[in-house]
Write an enzyme that holds these catalytic residues in place. Structure first.
Site, short mmCIF file in Angstrom:
data_model
loop_
_atom_site.label_atom_id
_atom_site.label_comp_id
_atom_site.label_asym_id
_atom_site.label_seq_id
_atom_site.Cartn_x
_atom_site.Cartn_y
_atom_site.Cartn_z
N ASN A 246 -14.61 -2.66 -0.37
CA ASN A 246 -15.81 -2.00 -0.90
C ASN A 246 -15.60 -1.58 -2.34
O ASN A 246 -14.47 -1.31 -2.76
CB ASN A 246 -16.13 -0.76 -0.05
CG ASN A 246 -17.51 -0.20 -0.37
OD1 ASN A 246 -18.46 -0.97 -0.47
ND2 ASN A 246 -17.62 1.11 -0.53
N ARG A 247 -16.71 -1.56 -3.10
CA ARG A 247 -16.64 -1.14 -4.51
C ARG A 247 -16.01 0.24 -4.60
O ARG A 247 -15.08 0.46 -5.38
CB ARG A 247 -18.06 -1.13 -5.09
CG ARG A 247 -18.15 -0.67 -6.51
CD ARG A 247 -19.58 -0.75 -7.00
NE ARG A 247 -20.47 0.13 -6.21
CZ ARG A 247 -21.78 0.23 -6.45
NH1 ARG A 247 -22.34 -0.49 -7.40
NH2 ARG A 247 -22.51 1.05 -5.73
N LYS B 15 -32.12 5.84 8.88
CA LYS B 15 -31.41 5.49 10.12
C LYS B 15 -30.55 6.63 10.67
O LYS B 15 -30.27 6.68 11.86
CB LYS B 15 -30.55 4.24 9.89
CG LYS B 15 -31.38 2.98 9.77
CD LYS B 15 -30.53 1.74 9.63
CE LYS B 15 -31.38 0.52 9.42
NZ LYS B 15 -30.62 -0.70 9.28
N ALA C 80 -25.19 -0.65 6.96
CA ALA C 80 -25.19 -1.97 7.60
C ALA C 80 -23.77 -2.34 8.00
O ALA C 80 -23.52 -2.87 9.09
CB ALA C 80 -25.77 -3.00 6.65
P1 ATR Z 1 -26.95 -0.34 3.74
O1 ATR Z 1 -27.49 0.53 4.83
O2 ATR Z 1 -27.85 -1.50 3.40
O3 ATR Z 1 -25.55 -0.78 4.00
P2 ATR Z 1 -25.96 1.66 1.92
O4 ATR Z 1 -25.54 2.51 3.06
O5 ATR Z 1 -26.61 2.30 0.74
O6 ATR Z 1 -26.98 0.53 2.40
O7 ATR Z 1 -24.65 0.82 1.43
C1 ATR Z 1 -24.69 -0.03 0.35
C2 ATR Z 1 -23.38 -0.79 0.26
O8 ATR Z 1 -23.53 -1.77 -0.75
C3 ATR Z 1 -22.21 0.07 -0.14
O9 ATR Z 1 -21.04 -0.50 0.39
C4 ATR Z 1 -22.22 -0.08 -1.67
O10 ATR Z 1 -20.99 0.16 -2.30
P3 ATR Z 1 -20.56 1.66 -2.73
O11 ATR Z 1 -20.04 2.31 -1.46
O12 ATR Z 1 -19.50 1.47 -3.73
O13 ATR Z 1 -21.78 2.32 -3.25
C5 ATR Z 1 -22.57 -1.53 -1.79
N1 ATR Z 1 -23.17 -1.86 -3.09
C6 ATR Z 1 -24.43 -1.57 -3.48
N2 ATR Z 1 -24.63 -2.06 -4.72
C7 ATR Z 1 -23.49 -2.65 -5.11
C8 ATR Z 1 -23.06 -3.35 -6.28
N3 ATR Z 1 -23.89 -3.51 -7.32
N4 ATR Z 1 -21.80 -3.84 -6.33
C9 ATR Z 1 -20.97 -3.68 -5.28
N5 ATR Z 1 -21.31 -3.04 -4.15
C10 ATR Z 1 -22.55 -2.53 -4.05
#
Ligand code: ATR
Length: 495
Positions: free
Chosen positions: A380-381, A297, A361
Site C-alpha cells: 500500500n502507498r 460501509k 475494498a
Molecule cells: P475503498 O473502499 O475503495 O478501498 P478507501 O478505503 O478510501 O477506498 O481506500 C483507498 C485505497 O486506495 C487505499 O489503499 C489508498 O492508499 P492510502 O492508504 O495510501 O491512502 C489507495 N489509493 C488511493 N489513491 C491512490 C493513489 N493515487 N496511489 C496509490 N494508492 C492510492
C-alpha cells in the site's frame, strides 16, 4: 405521469424532440422561454401538433429559465399564446402580481382577467414556486396556500441533505387532501424524489431528453429503467446509498432483475450525507433493503440489529435488508470478489496472493482470501495501513517499491485502489511488477473495463478479471438477499 420538458429553440426541433421521446412520456412542458423570439408567434399550434397534454411555461431567469422580460410583458405574451392554443395547463409563478395578470391592453380596450379567461377555457393553472438553493421553512403551508384557489400547486425546491429529502417525502401524507400537486426535489439530493415522485405525492415528474444537468433524468431512463410511472402502494422500494452515488451501475442490475421475476419493486440511488437521516427515510417510506457504497460501509454498522461473520471481520457492510422489523447487514463484496475465482480457489490453484491497497475494498478481499487459506501479502502507498491490515489478518506486507520481488511467486494479484480508473487510464500502480509466471490478475476497477494493468497482464498470458465481474457477482448476490430469488440467468448484464 412523466412530463418531457422541451429544451429546443425552435418549434420544429421541439416537436422532433417530443416524437423521439413519445413512447416514454404522458405529457409535455413547452418551454417558451427557450424558444427563439420569432417562434413565439406560432407557439399556439404546438399542443395540437404534438398531440399530448401540454403545459405552457415561460420561465424567468431567477427560477432557472431564460426570460428576462418584466412579469407584465411576459404574462401578456403568455396570454396571447395560451388562449389561442389547446394547452391543458399553464404555469404561473406564485409571486406574479394580480396587476400583471389583469392585462389592460390599449387605452380604450376592455380589461382582461387572464386567470378567469383560463378557467373559462378549462385550462388548469399550475401555481409554481421555485427555490434553486434550499427548502423554504414554510414548505407545507406554502403548498396549502398555492392550492387554495383551486390551482395545482407546484414546488420545485432544492434539498441539500437527506433530512431535506425526508421532508419532501413527508408531503405525501401531510398534504394528502391536495390530490393534484407537483413536488420536485432539484439537484443531486433530489434525484430520488424525481424517480419516486408518486411516493412524494406528486402527480408528475419532469424529465428531459438527455441527462444534461445534475439531478435531471431522461424520460427514457425514468420509463424504461425505473418504470417510475408504475410505482404504486404495493411497490417495494430498494436502493443504494453513497456519496457520490448517481454514477452507480447497480440500478441497471436490480431493476431489470425485478422486472424479469415479476416482482413489484424499484431500486433507486439515494445520495446520502448522513446515514442517520437515511434510516429515518427508510422507516418513513418502508424501504425493504439497500446497497451501501463509499463512504457509508462502516457508518451503517451501529444501526444494524444483526450482522454476518464477514461483516464483523471486515468491519464493513454493503448490503442491508429488513428482516422481521430488524436491519440485517451482510457483505456481498466478500462473496462477489470470490465468485469469479471460486473454481481456482476450490481446486487449490491459488495458494499465494498479492493485494495492492489497504482500504475498505482491500479488507473484504484480504479476509475472503485468508478465510480460504491463501497466503496474502499486502502492499500500500501508506505502509502503515498495510502493516495494520496485515497484523489483523495474519498476512505479510511489503513496500510498493519492492513489488518486483514477488513477480514470479504469486498465483493471484488483486488491485483494489482507484489507480488506473477513468480518467487516469495511463496509471498502473504495479508498473514494476513483471509477470514472470502467468498468474491471475484481478483489478477491482470497472471503468475502463480493461485497465493498463489488465492489458499488460493479458499480454503476459495471465488470466485477467475486471471489476465489472465482481460488481455483477456481488450485485447478483444482493439481488438474492433482496428478492429471495436467484438473479435471472437470461439477463445479459454488460456494465
Ligand atoms: P475503498 O473502499 O475503495 O478501498 P478507501 O478505503 O478510501 O477506498 O481506500 C483507498 C485505497 O486506495 C487505499 O489503499 C489508498 O492508499 P492510502 O492508504 O495510501 O491512502 C489507495 N489509493 C488511493 N489513491 C491512490 C493513489 N493515487 N496511489 C496509490 N494508492 C492510492
Amino acid at each position: 405521469m412523466i412530463c418531457l420538458t422541451t429544451t429546443e429553440n425552435t418549434l420544429t426541433k421541439a416537436l422532433k424532440q417530443v416524437e423521439r421521446n413519445k413512447s416514454y412520456i404522458d405529457m409535455v412542458e413547452l418551454r417558451l422561454d427557450l424558444l427563439e423570439e420569432g417562434e413565439l408567434a406560432s407557439a399556439q399550434i404546438f399542443p395540437r401538433l404534438c398531440a399530448l397534454p401540454t403545459i405552457a411555461t415561460y420561465r424567468r431567469v431567477c427560477d432557472g429559465g431564460k426570460s428576462q422580460m418584466s412579469d407584465k410583458a411576459r404574462m401578456t405574451n403568455l396570454r396571447k399564446i395560451v388562449l389561442q392554443g389547446d394547452f391543458s395547463y399553464v404555469d404561473i409563478e406564485e409571486d406574479v402580481k394580480k396587476s400583471d395578470l389583469k392585462i389592460k391592453g390599449e387605452e380604450d380596450s376592455p380589461k382582461y382577467d387572464f386567470e378567469n379567461e383560463l378557467k373559462q377555457k378549462g385550462i388548469k393553472i399550475i401555481r409554481s414556486f421555485h427555490d434553486m438553493e434550499k427548502l423554504p421553512a414554510n414548505l407545507f403551508s406554502l403548498v396549502t396556500k398555492l392550492a387554495k384557489k383551486g390551482d395545482i400547486p407546484k414546488v420545485a425546491v432544492t434539498p441539500n441533505t437527506i433530512i431535506d429529502v425526508v421532508t419532501l417525502f413527508k408531503m405525501n401524507e401531510e398534504l394528502k387532501d391536495i390530490k393534484e400537486k407537483i413536488i420536485i426535489g432539484m439537484g443531486d439530493f433530489g434525484v430520488c424524489t424525481r424517480i419516486l415522485y408518486k411516493k412524494v405525492g406528486s402527480m408528475l415528474t419532469f424529465a428531459s431528453e438527455d441527462e444534461i444537468a445534475p439531478g435531471q433524468l431522461s424520460a427514457k431512463t425514468l420509463k424504461l429503467l425505473y418504470k417510475a410511472d408504475q410505482v404504486n402502494n404495493r411497490t417495494n422500494v430498494y436502493g443504494i446509498i453513497g456519496n457520490p452515488v448517481l454514477h452507480t451501475a447497480s440500478p441497471m442490475i436490480h431493476n431489470p432483475g425485478f422486472e424479469a421475476i415479476h416482482y413489484n419493486a424499484i431500486y433507486v440511488p439515494f445520495l446520502v450525507d448522513k446515514v442517520r437521516g437515511f434510516f429515518k427515510l427508510a422507516e418513513l417510506i418502508k424501504i425493504h433493503g439497500f446497497s451501501v457504497t463509499v463512504p457509508h460501509k462502516r457508518d451503517v454498522l451501529p444501526y444494524l440489529g444483526k450482522i454476518t461473520r464477514e461483516v464483523k471481520q471486515i468491519g464493513a457492510c454493503n448490503t442491508v435488508t429488513r428482516i422481521q422489523g430488524m436491519w440485517k447487514g451482510t457483505n456481498t463484496d466478500y462473496y462477489g470478489f470470490l465468485a469469479p475465482i471460486e473454481k481456482e480457489i476450490n481446486d487449490g490453484k491459488i495458494k499465494s496472493a498479492l493485494i495492492v491497497g489497504a482500504g475498505g475494498a482491500s479488507r473484504a478481499v484480504v479476509w475472503a482470501l485468508r478465510n480460504h487459506h491463501v497466503k496474502v501479502t499486502i502492499a500500500n502507498r501508506t505502509l502503515e495501513k498495510a502493516k495494520l491490515l496485515a497484523s489483523e489478518t495474519m498476512s505479510n506486507y511489503i513496500e510498493l517499491e519492492d513489488l518486483s520481488s514477488l513477480s514470479s511467486s504469486v498465483d493471484l494479484v488483486v488491485q483494489t485502489t482507484i489507480v488506473g480508473m477513468t480518467p487516469n487510464e495511463d496509471a498502473d500502480i504495479l508498473e514494476d511488477f513483471t509477470f514472470e509466471n502467468p498468474c491471475i490478475v484481478y483489478d477491482l476497477v470497472y471503468k475502463p473495463r480493461y485497465t493498463k494493468l489488465l492489458k499488460r497482464a493479458k499480454k503476459a498470458n495471465c488470466k485477467v478479471i475486471n471489476g465489472s465481474d465482481m460488481l455483477i457477482s456481488q450485485g447478483k448476490l444482493q439481488f438474492e438477499s433482496f428478492s429471495g430469488y436467484h438473479y435471472p440467468h437470461w439477463i445479459n448484464l454488460n456494465l
